[in-house]
Scaffold this active site. Structure first.
Site, PDB file in Angstrom:
ATOM      1  N   GLY A 258       0.612  -1.530  -0.098  1.00 33.23           N
ATOM      2  CA  GLY A 258      -0.170  -0.424  -0.198  1.00 33.23           C
ATOM      3  C   GLY A 258       0.534   1.678   0.274  1.00 33.23           C
ATOM      4  CG  ASP A 259       2.944   1.737   3.226  1.00 31.92           C
ATOM      5  OD1 ASP A 259       2.407   3.576   3.684  1.00 31.92           O
ATOM      6  OD2 ASP A 259       3.988   1.080   4.138  1.00 31.92           O
TER       7      ASP A 259
END
Length: 471
Positions: A258-259
């Site tokens: 997600g990052d």
């Protein structure tokens, strides 16, 4: 050659530890696995990981986060040295950290420590938000975004702000260009607005679309991209959503994916790309990140780096080659101008990638192409050639060389295989002795006849045949 735009990351940094070993038996006193041969690795987490991933794309990154004087803060500060510029907010309590215990690549246990919370903005932090061209907010609910909420709300009205929300954090400020929750996070945030039972049933995709539309309206966001793991992302502006699927199915450790997604999307919006283009590229970046091993493929022990800048830093390609080589894999490299990328190029690169475990493309700079091909070339500038190459799923990294031939770059990459087209079959390549000097091999791959940049340019200039079909 365009330089990637700077990015400001505002959010809660974490310190992550992985304890990796083997689990081959159960403990005699309890039915739990015994992990032996454990190796401990510490790395940036949370907003700090997002900032490092954005910096790895070759752009200058400033990270605003809460840091104290505790051991975890000190360790994280050392890991971030020379990677990003730090602006510290005061922290109450020790920095939050988490420890994963893994057997091979399978997590067995996670331990969370530290309850530090960022408090109070500083003048330097407020000024950084005010002056930033684009902002990524990574809100893990530990105070950084709250401390700067007023400045972030002002920024979202004038420049791209990407907000990566997490369950413990608050809703984004109104007007953000893009919010990037996971499907589970979108479900949780949308549920906060429910005043009556929502329609039940529906597929996961229908639920994600419904939640994304709700969040666009209730958050006042320009768009919401709900990440769907291996399925890609669903982009909504409030009406009919757009599904941007993953190019391939990637299996592996998804920690930090997600990052990776948010950092890629924010960076491209900083560069002036459209939201759809940025989200599509972010899906590809997250897929590649997972397929390459996720956070465990990143190296944090050596923080010496080249200055950020340029369309594709060489050290990124060198890092890719080093990771594959260290894992016992085969590094393949191919080179060329790749001016007007055509089917012959793609066939060569796809065949080359199948010969090993990673493919690094060595591409001539604009000046190098001009010296080789003449004053009318390249037809496509370097930044665009690199971007198109990186968009190919078979390409793992791109490195630029400014000389007429790639020997210096090859000497740094030291690939196991140097791939060339079959049209070189009767030619003794000047780089062959160099590649063979470290035990590498020059390999020829079939070339598609009739495909060339020169031919494409000539046909385009002369126009279509009278029949209406291309020449």
């Amino acid at each position: 050659m365009s330089t990637p735009a700077p990015l400001l990351v505002v959010g809660d940094a974490l310190l992550d530890h992985d304890v990796c070993g083997r689990a081959e038996r159960l403990a005699p006193d309890a039915p739990v696995p015994v992990v032996s041969g454990a190796r401990r690795v510490s790395r940036p987490g949370g907003a700090a990981l997002a900032a490092c991933l954005a910096a790895a794309d070759g752009r200058p990154v400033t990270l605003v986060t809460g840091l104290g004087e505790d051991d975890s803060s000190t360790c994280l500060t050392r890991l971030l040295a020379d990677r990003v510029r730090l602006i510290r907010l005061p922290l109450t309590g020790p920095l939050s950290s988490k420890t994963r215990v893994l057997a091979g690549s399978r997590p067995l246990l996670r331990l969370d420590d530290g309850d530090g919370r960022a408090v109070g903005p500083t003048d330097e932090a407020r000024r950084a938000v005010t002056e930033a061209g684009a902002v990524l907010v990574s809100d893990y609910g530990r105070g950084t975004a709250d401390a700067l909420r007023e400045a972030l709300a002002e920024a979202s009205a004038h420049r791209p702000v990407v907000w990566d929300p997490h369950p413990r954090g608050e809703a984004p400020v109104r007007g953000v260009r893009l919010a990037t929750p996971s499907a589970a996070e979108a479900r949780g945030f949308a549920g906060r607005f429910a005043t009556a039972p929502e329609p039940g049933g529906g597929t996961a995709l229908q639920c994600a679309a419904r939640d994304a539309g709700t969040l666009v309206r209730r958050w006042g966001a320009a768009s919401v991209a709900v990440t769907l793991g291996g399925r890609g992302a669903l982009l909504s502006h409030g009406e009919t959503p757009l599904l941007l699927p993953s190019p391939v199915t990637a299996e592996g450790d998804a920690c930090g994916a997600g990052d990776r997604f948010a950092a890629a999307a924010a960076g491209l919006l900083a560069d002036g790309e459209l939201t759809e283009t940025a989200v599509r590229a972010a899906v590809h970046a997250a897929t590649r990140y997972v397929s390459e091993g996720g956070v465990r493929s990143l190296t944090w022990e050596d923080t010496a780096r080249e200055p950020a800048g340029g369309a594709e830093p060489v050290d990124g390609a060198l890092g890719t080659a080093a990771r594959v080589r260290a894992a016992g894999g085969t590094v393949v490299a191919a080179g060329g101008c790749f001016d007007l990328l055509h089917a012959g190029h793609v066939a060569l690169l796809e065949a080359a990638r199948r010969a090993g475990d990673c493919l690094v493309v060595c591409v001539n700079s604009d000046a190098s192409v001009r010296r080789r091909k003449g004053p009318g070339r390249p037809l496509v500038e370097l930044a665009d050639r690199v971007r198109v190459l990186r968009a190919l799923e078979c390409v793992d990294a791109v490195a630029v060389f400014d000389e007429d031939t790639p020997e210096r770059l090859l000497g740094e990459l030291r690939p196991h295989i140097w791939a060339k087209g079959g049209d070189y079959a009767l030619t003794r390549l000047p780089e062959t002795p160099l590649v063979e000097s470290w035990g590498g091999q020059v390999v020829l791959f079939p070339y598609l006849d009739g495909r060339s940049t020169t031919g494409l340019a000539r046909r385009a200039a002369s126009g279509p045949r009278p029949s209406g079909r291309p020449r």
